[in-house]
Design a protein around this motif. Sequence first.
Motif: not given
Length: 601
Positions: A319-322, A351-359
């Motif tokens: 959990h890195f988003d909160k 992690v948000r950057h990675l999730e955005r790239v993956n999305s």
Amino acid sequence: MKLPFRIHRNHYSLSTKICLISLPFVIGVFVYALGDFFFQSRRILRQEAVERAHCKLENTVSCVTNYMMEVETLSRNMKWQLQEDQAPDSLEAFSRRALQTNPDIFGCTITMNPDSFPRGIDTEMAQWIEPYDDAAGPLSSPKVITSYCDPISSNGHLEGVITIDLSLQWLSEVLLRDKPYDHAYCVVLGKDGKFLVHPDSTKLGNKTIFDDRDPLTQADMIALGHEMMAMKKGYMQVTINDETCYVFYQPIEHTNWSIALICPESDIFCRYNRLLYILIPLLGLGLVSMFFFCRKIVAFFIKPLGVLERQTCYIADGHFDKPLERSRRSDVVGRLQNSFVTMQESLSNYVRHLERVNSETATHNEELKQANLLAAEAAQRQTAFLQDVLHQIRTPLNIIMGFVQVLRDDYTMISREEVSQVTEAMQHNANIITRIVDMLMASSAIDNRKSIEKNDDVRCVDLISEAESVFNARTPHVADLQVESHVDESLTLRTHKEYLMKIIHELLFNAKKFTTNGQVLLRVKKSGKKLQFIVEDKGPGIPLVYRKRLFTQFSKINSFSVGLGLGLSISKQFSVLLGGDLWLDDSYEDGARFVLEIPVK
């Protein structure tokens, strides 16, 4: 924000461990203090019960003794009266008066020697005798009595006896009155150990306290019997009928009898047991509350460590988003906690950057996948469409060419009626080819159009007349057209006549093509500020599975039927360009009913 509290499998929190380590000592002290309180309460309650039972026994014995003393006093008074009046008739009067003034006396007898009246009277050696049955029956008879015998002597010679009788039933009632406990009872033993009074009447008579006693298992009852026969006073703890009882015993003065008050232990300690039933749940509740508050106190002091532990577990679970909670403490624990918060923020950004790239990558991949599917489907549909177009054109051309060859070679030999049929068939197939070409041209012309000019003023009645003429001119002539107009003949529309007529002709053409029995209905009516053209047929209808893609290009219910699957889709687009709409009425079940709706200005 607050983080979720987590306990790993087979592990406990630090505060719980500290409580589990320290709590046994606290529980031990608490249980010891409470246990000592219980034992002291039991001892005090036992002492109080002994004193209460002794007091009750003393009162009972005193009551019995006082009444016996009253009997003895009555006897002495009667002897004194005999000294004043020794007439034989007076003896009966004395006895009758004694019974009348003392209702608890069972009987009174004065027995004298025949020659004893002239002499003086003296008294000595009065005593209570053992109970006997006045009716010569068993000892359990209600006639069982005991007598007080007071001899009358004169100059050393026995002259007579005054006998006053008491019923043992009276004695039993006195003993059963005002019991100290609900199940307590009294027994009376004679000098030989026989039961004179007992709640169980079967024990009265020749039964003694020693009968049927096992010296090994009932030694306490045997010892009790010897103590009572020895006319001693005290109490013992014995077992009667497998129940522990406290027996308080005491002799009755002026007799050879001993009375015992038997109190079950369950009655003596009933209040103690009720207190125990209340305190045991309170003990459990106290221990649980003690553990709870102890844990709360320990958790309060080690809260910074718990927060740090939860933060690390939270990050370890991904959990890195909160954002985590920062500490205001300036000590090592507070700085360590804030360092973890900073680390979590950096990890969260990464992690948000990675999730955005993956999305984005997943979205592009899905778009490419859908584009490939659409391209493959378009290619398949294009191929199928071209094949269908070639088939739809080739078939009527072959028919026309065949009929042309027949007319060229055998024209003189064919009758006029047959020539008319051939030319009609050639005209029908030529119309099919013309309609296919018109559809292709309309489809290519409408693809890039978003609006059209609506500059034609057309009377509604002229539209209906033209549609009826075209319907009747089309072959085959298997269905008639029924027209129902519910509008004024003067109603004029400003629209694009060509597109409107194409829609109406297409709907009528389809209705005539699929109607083999019955009529095709064209109904025109107004609905608010809209004008509706309703085309209704008696054909097979449209199955539910095909209704969703009914207005899609190249969509056909039967792939072998005549047509390219463009008519309804083009009509739908024309109706939208005209500012209206075209739909299938699902409530109609006798065939198909299409509704064209356009605005009226």
